[in-house]
Design a protein around this motif. Structure first.
Motif, PDB file in Angstrom:
ATOM      1  N   UNK A 132       0.626  -1.575  -0.043  1.00  0.00           N
ATOM      2  CA  UNK A 132       0.267   0.156  -0.075  1.00  0.00           C
ATOM      3  C   UNK A 132       0.912   1.040  -0.222  1.00  0.00           C
ATOM      4  N   UNK A 133       0.819   2.651  -1.143  1.00  0.00           N
ATOM      5  CA  UNK A 133       1.160   3.520  -0.521  1.00  0.00           C
ATOM      6  C   UNK A 133       0.353   4.300  -0.133  1.00  0.00           C
ATOM      7  N   UNK A 134      -1.310   3.974   0.111  1.00  0.00           N
ATOM      8  CA  UNK A 134      -1.926   5.223   0.446  1.00  0.00           C
ATOM      9  C   UNK A 134      -2.450   4.974   1.326  1.00  0.00           C
ATOM     10  N   UNK A 135      -2.489   5.879   2.704  1.00  0.00           N
ATOM     11  CA  UNK A 135      -3.000   5.227   3.893  1.00  0.00           C
ATOM     12  C   UNK A 135      -2.694   4.694   4.142  1.00  0.00           C
ATOM     13  N   UNK A 136      -3.367   4.223   5.655  1.00  0.00           N
ATOM     14  CA  UNK A 136      -2.693   3.367   7.293  1.00  0.00           C
ATOM     15  C   UNK A 136      -1.890   2.107   6.038  1.00  0.00           C
ATOM     16  N   UNK A 162      -7.667   5.100  -9.427  1.00  0.00           N
ATOM     17  CA  UNK A 162      -7.349   6.227  -9.998  1.00  0.00           C
ATOM     18  C   UNK A 162      -7.213   7.295  -8.819  1.00  0.00           C
ATOM     19  N   UNK A 163      -6.728   7.315  -7.336  1.00  0.00           N
ATOM     20  CA  UNK A 163      -6.825   8.492  -6.748  1.00  0.00           C
ATOM     21  C   UNK A 163      -5.644   9.115  -6.952  1.00  0.00           C
ATOM     22  N   UNK A 164      -5.373  10.158  -5.986  1.00  0.00           N
ATOM     23  CA  UNK A 164      -4.080  10.627  -5.868  1.00  0.00           C
ATOM     24  C   UNK A 164      -3.385  10.361  -4.969  1.00  0.00           C
ATOM     25  N   UNK A 165      -1.441  10.210  -5.544  1.00  0.00           N
ATOM     26  CA  UNK A 165      -1.077   9.661  -4.841  1.00  0.00           C
ATOM     27  C   UNK A 165      -0.353   8.340  -5.640  1.00  0.00           C
ATOM     28  N   UNK A 166      -1.737   7.636  -5.970  1.00  0.00           N
ATOM     29  CA  UNK A 166      -1.317   6.313  -6.412  1.00  0.00           C
ATOM     30  C   UNK A 166      -1.152   6.370  -8.092  1.00  0.00           C
ATOM     31  N   UNK A 167       0.015   5.028  -8.165  1.00  0.00           N
ATOM     32  CA  UNK A 167       0.887   5.393 -10.194  1.00  0.00           C
ATOM     33  C   UNK A 167      -0.380   5.409 -11.094  1.00  0.00           C
ATOM     34  N   UNK A 168      -1.871   4.880 -11.497  1.00  0.00           N
ATOM     35  CA  UNK A 168      -2.553   5.277 -12.319  1.00  0.00           C
ATOM     36  C   UNK A 168      -2.595   6.316 -12.599  1.00  0.00           C
ATOM     37  N   UNK A 222     -21.037  -8.667  -7.356  1.00  0.00           N
ATOM     38  CA  UNK A 222     -20.477  -8.433  -6.364  1.00  0.00           C
ATOM     39  C   UNK A 222     -18.947  -8.189  -6.095  1.00  0.00           C
ATOM     40  N   UNK A 223     -18.727  -9.280  -7.190  1.00  0.00           N
ATOM     41  CA  UNK A 223     -17.128  -9.143  -7.369  1.00  0.00           C
ATOM     42  C   UNK A 223     -17.346  -8.470  -8.515  1.00  0.00           C
ATOM     43  N   UNK A 224     -17.968  -8.624  -9.812  1.00  0.00           N
ATOM     44  CA  UNK A 224     -17.672  -7.031 -10.265  1.00  0.00           C
ATOM     45  C   UNK A 224     -17.600  -5.708 -10.144  1.00  0.00           C
ATOM     46  N   UNK A 225     -18.866  -5.333  -8.994  1.00  0.00           N
ATOM     47  CA  UNK A 225     -19.075  -4.399  -8.343  1.00  0.00           C
ATOM     48  C   UNK A 225     -17.646  -3.769  -7.762  1.00  0.00           C
ATOM     49  N   UNK A 226     -18.002  -4.679  -6.897  1.00  0.00           N
ATOM     50  CA  UNK A 226     -16.407  -4.605  -5.948  1.00  0.00           C
ATOM     51  C   UNK A 226     -15.063  -4.601  -6.155  1.00  0.00           C
ATOM     52  N   UNK A 227     -15.163  -5.679  -7.000  1.00  0.00           N
ATOM     53  CA  UNK A 227     -13.783  -6.472  -7.450  1.00  0.00           C
ATOM     54  C   UNK A 227     -13.017  -5.575  -8.184  1.00  0.00           C
ATOM     55  N   UNK A 228     -13.857  -4.832  -9.369  1.00  0.00           N
ATOM     56  CA  UNK A 228     -13.352  -4.053 -10.101  1.00  0.00           C
ATOM     57  C   UNK A 228     -13.948  -2.598 -10.488  1.00  0.00           C
ATOM     58  N   UNK A 229     -14.931  -1.970 -10.245  1.00  0.00           N
ATOM     59  CA  UNK A 229     -15.434  -1.318 -10.602  1.00  0.00           C
ATOM     60  C   UNK A 229     -14.838  -0.164  -9.123  1.00  0.00           C
ATOM     61  N   UNK A 230     -15.170  -0.587  -7.756  1.00  0.00           N
ATOM     62  CA  UNK A 230     -15.338  -0.031  -6.590  1.00  0.00           C
ATOM     63  C   UNK A 230     -13.776   0.124  -6.376  1.00  0.00           C
ATOM     64  N   UNK A 231     -13.095  -1.055  -6.247  1.00  0.00           N
ATOM     65  CA  UNK A 231     -11.468  -0.975  -6.042  1.00  0.00           C
ATOM     66  C   UNK A 231     -10.694  -0.374  -7.278  1.00  0.00           C
ATOM     67  N   UNK A 232     -10.609  -0.249  -9.055  1.00  0.00           N
ATOM     68  CA  UNK A 232     -11.021   0.166 -10.070  1.00  0.00           C
ATOM     69  C   UNK A 232     -10.376   1.729  -9.565  1.00  0.00           C
TER      70      UNK A 232
END
Length: 128
Positions: A57-61, A116-122, A102-112
């Motif tokens: 992890x590079x962002x947050x605790x 893209x949040x600031x501080x992350x590589x993407x 749930x896998x698609x929404x949580x594992x792909x859409x939400x996690x994805x």
């Protein structure tokens, strides 16, 4: 492997999983194609979840100076994939559908979207 190599491997598994998952959601269920692509989708999701465990992890605790909140989505994958698979095998299509959604929404859409949040590589790749 370096963090960058892990990132490339992760993207090489999650991007086709996103495409296949989207296709599966929008097309008829129960066909031979659905079953084959579903197994490929599940394998890709498991691979991508395994890879994420090696990415610190590079962002947050971070727990143990490695695991962040985003790693909870890997746990979601490790639960959802077997649950969906065995539900379909046992004829519990409602639970299969729920697990896969749930896998698609949580594992792909939400996690994805978190990637893209600031501080992350993407974020830096796409937004400078």
């Amino acid at each position: 492997m370096t963090y960058l190599q892990l990132t490339y491997f992760h993207l090489a598994t999650v991007f086709p999983a996103f495409l296949i998952g989207t296709y599966l959601l929008l097309n008829p269920k129960g066909t031979k194609r659905h079953k084959l692509l579903g197994k490929i989708y599940m394998a890709l999701m498991l691979l991508t979840a395994i890879v994420t465990l090696f990415m610190s992890s590079v962002v947050g605790p971070a727990l143990f100076n490695h695991f962040g909140y985003i790693h909870f989505f890997s746990l979601l994958v490790f639960y959802s994939v077997p649950s969906a698979y065995f539900s379909a095998r046992n004829g519990n299509i409602a639970k299969h559908k729920s697990s896969m959604l749930g896998l698609y929404i949580g594992g792909i859409l939400i996690a994805g979207s978190f990637t893209f949040m600031p501080g992350r590589l993407l974020h830096s790749w796409f937004f400078g």
